[in-house]
Design a protein around this motif. Structure first.
Motif, PDB file in Angstrom:
ATOM      1  N   PRO A 304      34.600  44.198  42.564  1.00 48.57           N
ATOM      2  CA  PRO A 304      34.307  45.312  43.226  1.00 48.57           C
ATOM      3  C   PRO A 304      33.110  46.120  42.241  1.00 48.57           C
ATOM      4  O   PRO A 304      33.325  45.897  41.048  1.00 48.57           O
ATOM      5  N   LYS A 305      31.959  46.667  42.746  1.00 47.05           N
ATOM      6  CA  LYS A 305      30.887  47.393  41.975  1.00 47.05           C
ATOM      7  C   LYS A 305      31.426  48.679  41.571  1.00 47.05           C
ATOM      8  O   LYS A 305      31.101  48.900  40.314  1.00 47.05           O
ATOM      9  N   ARG A 306      32.551  49.144  42.097  1.00 50.33           N
ATOM     10  CA  ARG A 306      33.017  50.564  41.526  1.00 50.33           C
ATOM     11  C   ARG A 306      34.581  50.357  41.611  1.00 50.33           C
ATOM     12  O   ARG A 306      35.052  49.942  42.541  1.00 50.33           O
ATOM     13  N   PRO A 307      35.144  51.255  40.805  1.00 51.58           N
ATOM     14  CA  PRO A 307      34.791  51.780  39.660  1.00 51.58           C
ATOM     15  C   PRO A 307      34.398  50.616  38.413  1.00 51.58           C
ATOM     16  O   PRO A 307      34.601  49.647  38.485  1.00 51.58           O
ATOM     17  N   ILE A 308      33.322  51.124  37.435  1.00 51.03           N
ATOM     18  CA  ILE A 308      33.184  50.219  36.334  1.00 51.03           C
ATOM     19  C   ILE A 308      34.415  49.690  35.715  1.00 51.03           C
ATOM     20  O   ILE A 308      34.417  48.573  35.060  1.00 51.03           O
ATOM     21  N   SER A 309      35.097  50.568  35.635  1.00 51.41           N
ATOM     22  CA  SER A 309      36.489  50.135  34.543  1.00 51.41           C
ATOM     23  C   SER A 309      37.564  49.331  35.644  1.00 51.41           C
ATOM     24  O   SER A 309      38.432  49.376  35.041  1.00 51.41           O
ATOM     25  N   SER A 310      36.913  48.829  36.616  1.00 51.35           N
ATOM     26  CA  SER A 310      38.205  47.797  37.245  1.00 51.35           C
ATOM     27  C   SER A 310      38.351  46.742  36.551  1.00 51.35           C
ATOM     28  O   SER A 310      38.027  46.208  35.823  1.00 51.35           O
ATOM     29  N   LEU A 312      39.175  44.082  37.433  1.00 54.15           N
ATOM     30  CA  LEU A 312      38.884  42.804  38.114  1.00 54.15           C
ATOM     31  C   LEU A 312      37.381  42.576  37.521  1.00 54.15           C
ATOM     32  O   LEU A 312      36.766  41.686  37.962  1.00 54.15           O
ATOM     33  N   ARG A 313      37.123  43.337  36.490  1.00 56.29           N
ATOM     34  CA  ARG A 313      35.792  42.946  35.887  1.00 56.29           C
ATOM     35  C   ARG A 313      35.888  42.739  34.386  1.00 56.29           C
ATOM     36  O   ARG A 313      36.667  43.443  33.687  1.00 56.29           O
ATOM     37  N   GLY A 314      34.925  41.859  33.616  1.00 59.31           N
ATOM     38  CA  GLY A 314      35.018  41.758  32.510  1.00 59.31           C
ATOM     39  C   GLY A 314      36.170  40.984  31.843  1.00 59.31           C
ATOM     40  O   GLY A 314      36.742  41.618  30.789  1.00 59.31           O
ATOM     41  N   LEU A 315      36.720  40.297  32.493  1.00 60.79           N
ATOM     42  CA  LEU A 315      38.046  39.555  32.017  1.00 60.79           C
ATOM     43  C   LEU A 315      37.931  38.549  30.775  1.00 60.79           C
ATOM     44  O   LEU A 315      36.906  38.045  30.622  1.00 60.79           O
ATOM     45  N   GLY A 371      34.532  47.809  27.540  1.00 65.21           N
ATOM     46  CA  GLY A 371      34.115  48.153  29.060  1.00 65.21           C
ATOM     47  C   GLY A 371      33.646  47.094  30.170  1.00 65.21           C
ATOM     48  O   GLY A 371      33.466  47.416  30.970  1.00 65.21           O
ATOM     49  N   GLY A 372      33.430  46.068  29.193  1.00 63.96           N
ATOM     50  CA  GLY A 372      32.513  44.930  30.095  1.00 63.96           C
ATOM     51  C   GLY A 372      31.295  45.346  30.541  1.00 63.96           C
ATOM     52  O   GLY A 372      30.752  46.317  30.187  1.00 63.96           O
ATOM     53  N   PRO A 425      43.586  42.537  43.680  1.00 63.06           N
ATOM     54  CA  PRO A 425      43.753  44.045  43.278  1.00 63.06           C
ATOM     55  C   PRO A 425      45.387  44.294  43.114  1.00 63.06           C
ATOM     56  O   PRO A 425      45.539  45.176  42.410  1.00 63.06           O
ATOM     57  N   ARG A 426      46.182  43.840  44.029  1.00 64.20           N
ATOM     58  CA  ARG A 426      47.692  44.025  43.833  1.00 64.20           C
ATOM     59  C   ARG A 426      48.164  43.324  42.531  1.00 64.20           C
ATOM     60  O   ARG A 426      48.950  43.945  41.774  1.00 64.20           O
ATOM     61  N   LEU A 427      47.732  42.134  42.147  1.00 66.06           N
ATOM     62  CA  LEU A 427      48.365  41.325  41.359  1.00 66.06           C
ATOM     63  C   LEU A 427      47.793  41.857  39.711  1.00 66.06           C
ATOM     64  O   LEU A 427      48.444  41.892  38.761  1.00 66.06           O
TER      65      LEU A 427
END
Length: 613
Positions: A304-310, A312-315, A371-372, A425-427
């Protein structure tokens, strides 16, 4: 397309499109080193995935094979099977088989061998070292993992030291698996672009100096399925030499022992290596209950593009999810967000330190999250090439649809695809209402956030009846049946898709007792990785080559145990060997013991199951 009579079919002519094939090698597409098939080869390798590539590579780099002609036959494009369709992991499963530490030690050696290969040849395949997290959503599965580690501490403490158990909730949240019961962090591990690795190995072999001006030492023939394989009877009138002496061979070629048929004609070979994994039983019917095709499914998802703190980003890790649904595992890797689209004749500056983009190494789950790198927008695939990075390569969901016995990777199951688009998103805690600790079965499909998929595809794994690869010389009792003159015509290029079935009982016959001795001389196999090929196949291919080259040509027998069971490591873990674990060897006794176990369709999926494509 399901396996027929319990046997695999040939690979589907029109498979689903894998993310890993978005940047294909121009050299390999449609490649045929010679216009016609050669009538003879010293070694024929059937299959062009990582096992076949490993066998060809080690033949090319072993002085004992100098002057040998090596022919690789591939039913589709090169590396278009499981290696080109997998999850992008290269992770030794150190907590599996704690009572047989030679297996995790071998996987660790395999990992290091691939890492060294990539470094030595500067192979650009996005190989990134990062710890792996196996997250457990079932109390029973996590307890089993902890029990395995307790055993490993006694049997191989240097391996146990590479594992970190995480139980406390804050640490699980930092690992981005807040709903898990617990987790095990394993290192070393890596992610990579598997097709690019194999494509580079094959490309280097094809562009190496030829053995002679007219006959390449390595010959690749794509779009050339092997439709049957048969031993040449000892009473055959086949000439002792099919190839004359040449500048690279001081003497004529030895007598062929195998005949292979393809839609483009037949050829003979001294030795054959079957790197066919899930499709093995098409050519070796006796393996139908030992290596079973199982279809897995993968997806390339945009975070997802938002939120930045997702989360699912920067793993910072690759992931395996166990127990989130009954009887299945899911697996996940993420490409760097700064890996821009690469086109020909244009210059880009890729990230100089990909690991730094992921926020550093939080190998023990105790560090702070970074922050990724932000995603202001990811290029969508419009030109057939890979998007710009940050994709979540996520696979699994086998409990959502049929998989066992399926050979058709041209089908993408929409129910499985929907699960893969909704599960992350759930996991990983990006959505409320995910499976709580210990639930193991709770799932909420409707109304769940759905990620955008750029690619969805399937691949066919070869599941072994005893969970371990089958590597070595094929026993005579498992040799393929002999063809009879009334064999039906071979498939042609105009045959309708998905109609390539294995030979039937009407055009083959079982070997008579007096035909069995020596019938399997020169036939080798490396297959049945049970979804765990990347940490095994490279050194398995090397082991098969060792066995082949150790063959005693004067009597036509093979020292099948050459390279098997040699001590791996020195007990302190400082020295590693690449000897094949004895448990991988193909023996009559192992076949007998395996057939006393439940069939693949009846097996559970405990901690030792791998589950990646």
């Amino acid at each position: 397309m399901s396996s027929k009579n319990g046997r695999a079919t040939l690979p589907t002519p029109s498979p689903s499109f894998s993310f890993w094939h978005t940047e294909p090698s121009p050299l390999l597409l449609g490649h045929r080193s010679t216009r016609d098939l050669p009538p003879y080869a010293d070694v024929v390798i059937v299959g062009s995935g990582i096992t076949g590539a490993a066998a060809a590579y080690h033949l090319a780099h072993d002085a004992r094979a100098k002057g040998m002609s090596v022919l690789m036959l591939e039913a589709r494009e090169a590396c278009w099977g499981a290696t080109g369709r997998n999850g992008g992991h290269c992770q030794p499963l150190l907590l599996s088989h704690p009572c047989t530490p030679s297996i995790p030690l071998f996987e660790l050696s395999n990992y290091r061998a691939i890492q060294s290969l990539i470094a030595a040849h500067a192979i650009d395949c996005e190989f990134v070292v990062q710890p792996s997290v196996r997250a457990f959503y079932s109390v029973a599965l996590f307890a089993a993992a902890e029990a395995n580690i307790a055993i490993l501490i006694e049997t191989a403490p240097h391996l146990a030291a590479l594992l970190t158990v995480v139980r406390d909730r804050p640490a699980l949240e930092r690992l981005r698996v807040p709903n898990a019961v617990g987790a095990v962090i394993s290192q070393p591990a890596a992610r990579l672009w598997p097709y690019k690795l194999v494509a580079r190995v094959l490309g280097d072999l094809l562009t190496a100096p030829a053995a002679t001006d007219s006959t390449p030492s390595f010959n690749l023939q794509t779009q050339t399925p092997v439709t049957w394989l048969a031993a040449i009877p000892l009473s055959s009138s086949a000439p002792a030499a099919s190839v004359p002496a040449s500048s690279s061979r001081a003497t004529p070629a030895p007598a062929p022992r195998w005949e292979l048929q393809t839609p483009r004609g037949s050829l003979r070979a001294r030795s054959v290596i079957l790197a066919t994994n899930a499709y093995t039983s098409y050519l070796l019917p006796a393996f139908a209950d030992l290596i079973v095709p199982v279809r897995g499914q993968m997806s390339a998802l945009l975070p997802p593009k938002r939120p930045i703190s997702s989360p699912l980003r920067g793993l910072r890790h690759s992931y395996g999810f166990l127990g989130a649904q009954p009887g299945q595992h899911d697996y996940l890797v993420e490409r760097d967000e700064n890996e821009d689209e690469e086109t020909e004749d244009y210059l880009i500056q890729r990230s100089e330190t990909p690991q730094a983009d992921e926020g550093g190494d939080d190998s023990d789950g105790k560090g702070e999250e970074g922050g990724g790198v932000g995603l202001s927008g990811i290029p969508r695939p419009g030109n057939g090439r890979a998007p710009g990075g940050g994709e979540l390569l996520f696979g699994g969901g086998r409990s959502e649809g049929p998989s066992i016995g399926l050979c058709d990777d041209g089908v993408v199951d929409e129910r499985v695809a929907r699960y893969l688009r909704r599960a992350l998103p759930r996991l990983m805690g990006a959505e409320k209402g995910g499976p709580g600790p210990g639930s193991g079965t709770e799932r909420k499909q409707e109304g769940t956030e759905e990620l955008e998929a750029t690619h969805e595809w399937t691949g066919i794994m070869g599941y072994s009846r005893d969970g371990l690869p089958w590597v070595g010389a094929v026993p005579a009792s498992l040799a393929p049946p002999l063809p009879v003159p009334s064999s039906p015509p071979l498939p042609t290029s105009t045959s309708p898709p998905n109609t390539n079935s294995p030979p039937t009982a009407t055009n083959t016959h079982e070997l008579k007792p007096d035909e069995r001795p020596a019938m399997a001389d020169g036939l080798y196999i490396s297959a049945g990785y049970t979804g765990h090929g990347m940490p095994n196949a490279w050194l398995c291919g090397k082991a098969v080559v060792r066995m082949l080259l150790a063959a005693d040509a004067s009597v036509g027998t093979t020292r099948a145990k050459d390279g098997v069971g040699v001590k791996v490591g020195d007990g302190a873990g400082e020295e590693m060997d690449d000897a094949l674990p004895p448990a991988y060897a193909v023996t009559e006794e192992r076949v007998r013991r395996a057939r006393m176990r439940p069939g693949v369709g009846m097996l559970g999926t405990g901690v030792e199951a791998a589950g990646s494509v």
